[in-house]
Design a protein around this motif. Sequence first.
Motif, short mmCIF file in Angstrom:
data_model
loop_
_atom_site.label_atom_id
_atom_site.label_comp_id
_atom_site.label_asym_id
_atom_site.label_seq_id
_atom_site.Cartn_x
_atom_site.Cartn_y
_atom_site.Cartn_z
N ARG A 1 -7.13 7.32 3.15
CA ARG A 1 -8.15 6.47 3.86
C ARG A 1 -8.25 7.15 5.30
NH1 ARG A 1 -11.60 1.84 3.04
NH2 ARG A 1 -11.28 0.52 4.55
N ARG A 2 -7.26 7.25 6.03
CA ARG A 2 -7.33 7.95 7.26
C ARG A 2 -8.20 9.26 7.26
NH1 ARG A 2 -3.59 11.53 10.27
NH2 ARG A 2 -4.15 11.50 12.47
N GLN B 1 -10.47 10.43 4.89
CA GLN B 1 -11.90 10.17 4.49
C GLN B 1 -12.81 9.36 5.42
OE1 GLN B 1 -11.36 8.99 0.35
NE2 GLN B 1 -11.23 11.21 -0.18
N SER B 2 -12.10 8.19 5.79
CA SER B 2 -12.85 7.28 6.60
C SER B 2 -12.07 6.78 7.74
CB SER B 2 -13.01 5.75 5.86
OG SER B 2 -13.82 6.21 4.56
N PHE C 1 -10.07 3.16 8.86
CA PHE C 1 -8.79 3.19 9.02
C PHE C 1 -8.36 2.72 10.32
CE2 PHE C 1 -5.13 5.45 11.02
CZ PHE C 1 -4.33 5.15 10.16
N ASP D 1 -8.60 -0.98 9.98
CA ASP D 1 -7.44 -1.53 9.09
C ASP D 1 -6.30 -1.59 10.00
OD1 ASP D 1 -9.14 -1.42 6.86
OD2 ASP D 1 -8.44 0.47 6.24
N ARG E 1 0.78 -1.16 -0.15
CA ARG E 1 -0.11 -0.08 0.00
C ARG E 1 0.85 1.35 -0.20
NH1 ARG E 1 -5.11 -1.06 2.47
NH2 ARG E 1 -5.75 0.91 1.68
N ASP F 1 -2.00 6.64 -0.20
CA ASP F 1 -3.44 5.86 -0.03
C ASP F 1 -3.86 5.69 1.32
OD1 ASP F 1 -3.69 5.77 -2.98
OD2 ASP F 1 -2.99 3.54 -2.98
N ILE F 2 -3.01 5.39 2.24
CA ILE F 2 -3.58 5.24 3.36
C ILE F 2 -3.73 6.57 4.33
CG2 ILE F 2 -2.62 4.35 5.73
CD1 ILE F 2 -3.31 2.09 3.96
#
Length: 282
Positions: free
Chosen positions: A259-260, A262-263, A267, A270, A251, A255-256
């Motif tokens: 992710r953190r 937006q969601s 996260f 995950d 990853r 991207d991570i």
Amino acid sequence: MEPWLLVTEDGEIPLPEALPDWDYQMDLHLRRTVRVDLRRARAQSGLPVEAALMLAAVWTATGSNLSGPAQHVRLTDDGTRGVDLDVLLRGADLGGLLLLDTALVLAERRHDARPSSPRRAGSVLWSDRATLRLQGDAPQFPMAVIDFARTSFPDGAAWHLQISGNLESATMGSLLLLINERSTVTAAAFKNAGKPGPVDRIVLSAVYADAARTMIEHALGLDDFVEEGDFPDGSLGATLVGLFDQLFPGRSITDIRLRRRQSPALFASDLQAAVKIFEGAR
């Protein structure tokens, strides 16, 4: 002044720059001798010959956020006086960078002082600082067991991972895991880490997971934590990149980070899955 000496089982040695094998169970015994020309000190400070002075040693540990007086000696005589400082510091109070400040100060307020001379008690006439890095090169994760009630950390917290410095800083000088000695379950788990029981394994797994989460979130919050970042070996940046690659293989940091942002709830899940929380507690 003579240099600080570290008192060991094999005798006294000059204070080194770092103690790579130090841990919170290791107390430090330190000595030094300072010779003070009291007449000259008073004269060059504009003080009368009867002014009382004091030689004081103070310690500060950046890892534990603790500090305190080590020793102080009141000086009221004349001529040259030799002062032996002999200090014993509890390992449980230390961590990170140890600062040893020695200062010659005015012992009491002077109401008859000249405008250009010191008048307040504690006015510094001379000072000297020595430093000692604890756990600077240690292979283990740096940690200390302390009483959170004596720090700015919440009394009820069981642990706190302290991260300082930039991504170029040495890892072992930038990370410190603090365990609250009032949390007996947590303190016992680390004491029994060599042969942990069922409860100890659960606690250690929870601390590991939380420490990993704190480190990853700290990294993602830094703009210079990027794929193309080139960090020196042993640096905080290199450690965080290694942890990221271990938890999120294949990853990208971008991207991570997205992710953190937006969601955050997903996260968090995950990350929980990535650290395999409680898997080692079986």
